[in-house]
Design an enzyme around this catalytic site. Structure first.
Site, PDB file in Angstrom:
ATOM      1  N   GLU A 128      54.124   9.547  72.560  1.00 44.32           N
ATOM      2  CA  GLU A 128      53.440   7.899  72.497  1.00 44.32           C
ATOM      3  C   GLU A 128      53.072   7.635  71.170  1.00 44.32           C
ATOM      4  O   GLU A 128      53.409   6.272  70.792  1.00 44.32           O
ATOM      5  CB  GLU A 128      51.952   8.250  73.243  1.00 44.32           C
ATOM      6  CG  GLU A 128      51.427   6.945  73.466  1.00 44.32           C
ATOM      7  CD  GLU A 128      52.122   5.798  74.515  1.00 44.32           C
ATOM      8  OE1 GLU A 128      53.258   5.963  74.859  1.00 44.32           O
ATOM      9  OE2 GLU A 128      51.404   4.752  74.914  1.00 44.32           O
ATOM     10  N   THR A 181      54.136  -3.876  69.865  1.00 43.42           N
ATOM     11  CA  THR A 181      52.726  -3.302  69.898  1.00 43.42           C
ATOM     12  C   THR A 181      51.906  -3.442  68.551  1.00 43.42           C
ATOM     13  O   THR A 181      50.564  -3.808  68.529  1.00 43.42           O
ATOM     14  CB  THR A 181      52.580  -1.621  70.239  1.00 43.42           C
ATOM     15  OG1 THR A 181      53.283  -1.636  71.594  1.00 43.42           O
ATOM     16  CG2 THR A 181      51.363  -1.199  70.661  1.00 43.42           C
TER      17      THR A 181
END
Lengths: 306, 306
Positions: A128, A181
């Site tokens: 991640e 992001t």
């Protein structure tokens, strides 16, 4: 077991009031992965469908988490990974988390489950981090544990499994625009007014209480984000209009899924969630932006073997 | 019923992570009040023992909340209030809330309970505002509802009753120094780092989960305040030393009660809470500051008729 096929679900992080800590798991959308034990050591990604992600494990989210776990367990074999990507990267419904969770889950299963779900989360975090630049478990935790989760802490990893009301459905719309992001993080202020922070932690506590008491009315009141949404919604065309119409249609709440651009709503019952889907479609059909929508029950099982 | 005697309990607000929203109710310390119906209309305070609070209802917390309720209900009678103050004003364990809650609770009982606990909270807030300058329900809610409470919102008033683990005890020390609520508020920053706010709402959510699941270990991990305590502890001599020793002695957590100066600890079991009391005494006996300590079970009933 020499070969395993798994379903790694999409997830919604933040859930309005719980920025960086809350998340829930979806049923109807997710990646599939096939993982195979090999006599040759190491991690190899042999097939990627549905996306142009890199094959080199060190550049691939599923590869990085697999390598982290592999280097910890040091098994006497290697693994080949095939990725069938159904979750569009950058959609805001946990695409990288599904990849990161899938590879460690699959490898752990093939090795006879030496690690717990909590331990797997720790290695999945490494993958991640490749995608988002820092270790966040708000998508990983619901993918691995299922249902609603609260990430109490990332270092050390601590995940709470919250109860899921039985009749809860989510509706999602993915407007196909790109929001990185990193961009969605950069738009946030470093500091928040204390009074807003108080409102937010009051809502997080109330949301947890609502889940424990199966209280849809209270849940609805807590689905409110005055800290993050006012900034991030600027990146999503028609957000305010869509939210207003979705709430007017009777959804319990509506907010940005993760860092966007997807928008989620929660509803009591599938019929209402489907009605909400129509409302979302109507709003976006008046724009030039391509989009897709779907309805999902909350998935209380999480990632699973197919 | 023409006359009622009530016990209005002391309370601990904030509970480390839940500034302005969480609170719990005490068993062993509280005010007593006697309220009498009179044929003469209006609210009169006829006796105050244990404190030099003003007798004029408009200047007295119990009087202000009583008047607010009285003006709403417009009953065909009046009320006389006697206040036996056992909670020292300014101690940080909800002295003004006990007064504000007591008068409205008593009048409501004498009139046959026309209002719910939530409605009473609304009128008690008017008294609380006289003491603190603004409407806060984090002491009022646990006094009126008992147990642990979460104030989801003040306008409109919304209070959640949280479950209370059976074997939970609190230990309190009141160092007899003066900290004004206004001073304790003024020392706080207007803005908090987003990362600290996230930690705090993660802990509030986790604390609610811990109460629902009777998980003392998790409860202990959530009793942490990185937003308010670092500022307010400067106003309380020996806070860090006392907290460290209390935690080392095995308390689940330790923090400032409300705006201080009282310090609370939570422990599993009465024996541990009593051990913690000794530790608190030892620390303060080395100072010149007068203090008292006590142990209390969490009071799940709240304010009650004697």
């Amino acid at each position: 077991m020499e070969r395993i096929k798994i379903f790694s679900p999409a997830t919604v992080a933040n859930v309005s009031c719980g920025f960086d800590v809350l998340g829930f798991c979806l049923d109807s959308v997710g990646d599939e992965m096939v993982i195979r034990k090999t006599s040759e050591k190491g991690i190899r990604i042999t097939k990627i469908e549905g996306s142009d992600l890199p094959f080199n494990p060190e550049d691939n989210v599923a590869g990085v988490s697999a390598l982290a776990l592999y280097n910890y367990l040091k098994p006497d074999c290697g693994f080949e990974i095939e990725i069938y990507k159904n979750i569009k990267p950058g959609s805001g419904i946990g695409s990288s988390s599904a990849s990161a969770a899938g590879s460690v889950f699959g490898i752990n299963e093939l090795l006879g489950k030496p690690l717990s779900k909590l331990q797997l989360t720790k290695y999945a975090l490494k993958g991640e981090a490749l995608a988002s630049g820092s270790e966040h478990a708000d998508n990983l935790a619901p993918a691995i544990f299922g249902g609603f989760t609260l990430v109490r802490s990332v270092n050390p990893v601590d995940v709470l499994q919250l109860p899921t009301p039985n009749d809860l459905y989510t509706t999602l719309i993915h407007p196909q625009i790109e929001i990185k992001t990193s961009e969605a993080r950069a738009i946030l202020p470093n500091e928040v007014p204390l009074s807003n922070a108080i409102t937010q932690w009051s809502n997080v506590g109330s949301l947890v209480h609502a889940l424990h008491t199966n209280d849809y009315h209270l849940l609805s009141k807590t689905l409110n984000d005055i800290v993050v949404e006012p900034y991030r919604k600027q990146l999503i065309p028609e957000f305010d209009k869509l939210k207003t119409e979705v709430i007017n249609a009777g959804a319990l709440g509506c907010g940005i899924s993760g860092s966007g651009p997807s928008i989620f709503a929660l509803s009591k019952g599938k019929a209402k969630a489907t009605e909400v889907e129509k409302v979302m479609q109507n709003v976006y059909e008046k724009t030039e932006i391509p989009f897709y929508t779907f309805v999902s029950k909350i998935n209380t099982e999480g990632i699973k073997i197919l």
